[in-house]
Structures are given as structure tokens and as C-alpha cells.
Design a protein around this motif. Sequence first.
Motif, short mmCIF file in Angstrom:
data_model
loop_
_atom_site.label_atom_id
_atom_site.label_comp_id
_atom_site.label_asym_id
_atom_site.label_seq_id
_atom_site.Cartn_x
_atom_site.Cartn_y
_atom_site.Cartn_z
N LYS A 177 0.88 -1.16 0.00
CA LYS A 177 0.00 0.00 0.00
C LYS A 177 0.93 1.21 0.00
O LYS A 177 1.42 1.60 1.05
N ASN A 178 1.21 1.76 -1.15
CA ASN A 178 2.10 2.92 -1.26
C ASN A 178 3.39 2.68 -0.50
O ASN A 178 3.83 3.50 0.30
N HIS A 179 4.01 1.55 -0.71
CA HIS A 179 5.20 1.18 0.04
C HIS A 179 6.38 1.04 -0.91
O HIS A 179 6.42 0.15 -1.74
N ASP A 180 7.35 1.91 -0.76
CA ASP A 180 8.56 1.87 -1.58
C ASP A 180 9.71 1.48 -0.67
O ASP A 180 10.16 2.28 0.16
N THR A 181 10.20 0.23 -0.78
CA THR A 181 11.24 -0.24 0.13
C THR A 181 12.57 0.47 -0.09
O THR A 181 13.41 0.47 0.81
N SER A 182 12.79 1.10 -1.24
CA SER A 182 14.04 1.83 -1.43
C SER A 182 14.09 3.05 -0.51
O SER A 182 15.16 3.47 -0.08
N VAL A 183 12.95 3.61 -0.18
CA VAL A 183 12.89 4.77 0.72
C VAL A 183 13.04 4.34 2.17
O VAL A 183 13.56 5.06 3.00
N THR A 184 12.62 3.14 2.49
CA THR A 184 12.62 2.67 3.87
C THR A 184 13.83 1.81 4.22
O THR A 184 13.82 1.12 5.24
N GLY A 185 14.84 1.82 3.40
CA GLY A 185 16.03 1.02 3.69
C GLY A 185 15.82 -0.45 3.39
O GLY A 185 16.50 -1.30 3.96
N GLY A 186 14.89 -0.78 2.52
CA GLY A 186 14.64 -2.17 2.16
C GLY A 186 13.79 -2.93 3.15
O GLY A 186 13.73 -4.15 3.11
N HIS A 187 13.14 -2.24 4.07
CA HIS A 187 12.33 -2.88 5.11
C HIS A 187 10.85 -2.69 4.84
O HIS A 187 10.43 -1.66 4.33
N ARG A 188 10.09 -3.68 5.23
CA ARG A 188 8.63 -3.55 5.23
C ARG A 188 8.25 -2.98 6.58
O ARG A 188 8.68 -3.48 7.60
N LEU A 189 7.44 -1.93 6.59
CA LEU A 189 7.20 -1.19 7.83
C LEU A 189 5.81 -1.38 8.42
O LEU A 189 5.41 -0.65 9.30
N GLU A 190 5.09 -2.36 7.95
CA GLU A 190 3.75 -2.64 8.49
C GLU A 190 3.78 -3.98 9.20
O GLU A 190 4.13 -4.99 8.60
N TRP A 191 3.43 -4.00 10.49
CA TRP A 191 3.36 -5.25 11.24
C TRP A 191 1.99 -5.87 10.96
O TRP A 191 1.01 -5.61 11.63
N ASP A 192 1.95 -6.66 9.92
CA ASP A 192 0.69 -7.25 9.50
C ASP A 192 0.90 -8.76 9.34
O ASP A 192 2.00 -9.26 9.52
N PRO A 193 -0.16 -9.49 9.03
CA PRO A 193 -0.02 -10.95 8.90
C PRO A 193 1.04 -11.38 7.88
O PRO A 193 1.72 -12.38 8.08
N LEU A 194 1.20 -10.62 6.81
CA LEU A 194 2.19 -10.99 5.79
C LEU A 194 3.60 -11.00 6.36
O LEU A 194 4.34 -11.97 6.18
N ILE A 195 4.00 -9.95 7.05
CA ILE A 195 5.37 -9.88 7.58
C ILE A 195 5.56 -10.96 8.65
O ILE A 195 6.63 -11.58 8.74
N ARG A 196 4.54 -11.23 9.43
CA ARG A 196 4.65 -12.28 10.45
C ARG A 196 4.84 -13.65 9.80
O ARG A 196 5.63 -14.46 10.27
#
Length: 182
Positions: free
Chosen positions: A8-27
Motif C-alpha cells: 500500500k504505497n510502500h517503496d522499500t528503497s525509501v525505507t532502507g529495504g524494510h517492510r514497515l507494516e506489522w501485518d499478517p504478511l510480515i509475520r
Amino acid sequence: ATMKFPSKNHDTSVTGGHRLEWDPLIRIVIASRLNLSLLMLKPHFSRYEQAAEQARLALHDLSPFCVAEGKVMKGSKLDKVHRDDEPEQTYLDAMSFQAKAFFRLGSAQYELGEYSKAISSFEKSVRCTELARAKPDNLVLRRLHEAKRESRRKSKRQRKKFKFAFLTNENDESPSQPGSDH
């Protein structure tokens, strides 16, 4: 292996290659990496390098959630606050996962004979467990003790070899023989 996340409007190049939402997918991704790491540690597979790599990837995915309680960090050095209203449970869950990841990493390092690295990983596992407000597992403490013992043995063997190498070199230098140029 690289994974692409639906975003959802998530660009990992801006965030240092990290996913920043603690949701079921990252878990699920983190749990899968930890399970793969565990599987690679089993005697049937004995793929310790791959086990260590999966644990490192899980630690990378967890890092934005483990820097500070209530905050999600971003940037290549995780030095910028992305969100400061993260629920406390996110931090506790992330620290629990991080403790498992450090344990898996330490177990792989132990099997590879990298005892000082294993000691560091096991100690980090204990620290993360305590930060998650839990008691360290006896297995982690036992493995930490075993790694310290093996590290001492390895150091002792290396000192013995080093000492032996110098003793044999001194014995090889015999006095000059009559008729030699020395």
C-alpha cells in the motif's frame, strides 16, 4: 532469494529495504524464514550456511520493529522514526521473533565451528527474550554454555599448537657442524 511484497504505497528503497507494516504478511514471512532455518539445522539436511542466512534475513525483516518500543524505524540505518504510535504488543512480538532468530543463527554458527559468533548470537537471544518480558529458555542457556566451553577448548588447542610450533622451531636450529660456513 528476494521477495516482492504487495504494498500500500510502500517503496522499500525509501525505507532502507524494510517492510514497515506489522501485518499478517510480515509475520508469515518471518515465521517461514525461522522455520526454514530450523529445518536446515536438522541432521538430515545439515545446511548450516543456509540456516544462518535465513536467520539473518528474518533479523533484517524484524529490525524496524525492534529498535524502540512503540516506534517503527526506517532508513538504511534505521535512524528515522516512521511511526511512533505502534502498539506495545508489536514490539513484544517482534522481540520474541528476534530472540528465535538469534537462537537459530547461533545454532548454525555453533555447527560451523564459529563459537565466538555463536556466543554473541545466543547472548543476544537471551537479551531479546528478557526485553520481551519473558524468561530465557533453558535450551538457549545450555547452548550458550556449550558454545563457551567449545570456544575455550578451541583457544586451548590453538595455544598448544602455537606453543608446539615454537618449540619445534627452536629444536630445529642445531649448533653449527664442524666444517660448515657458520
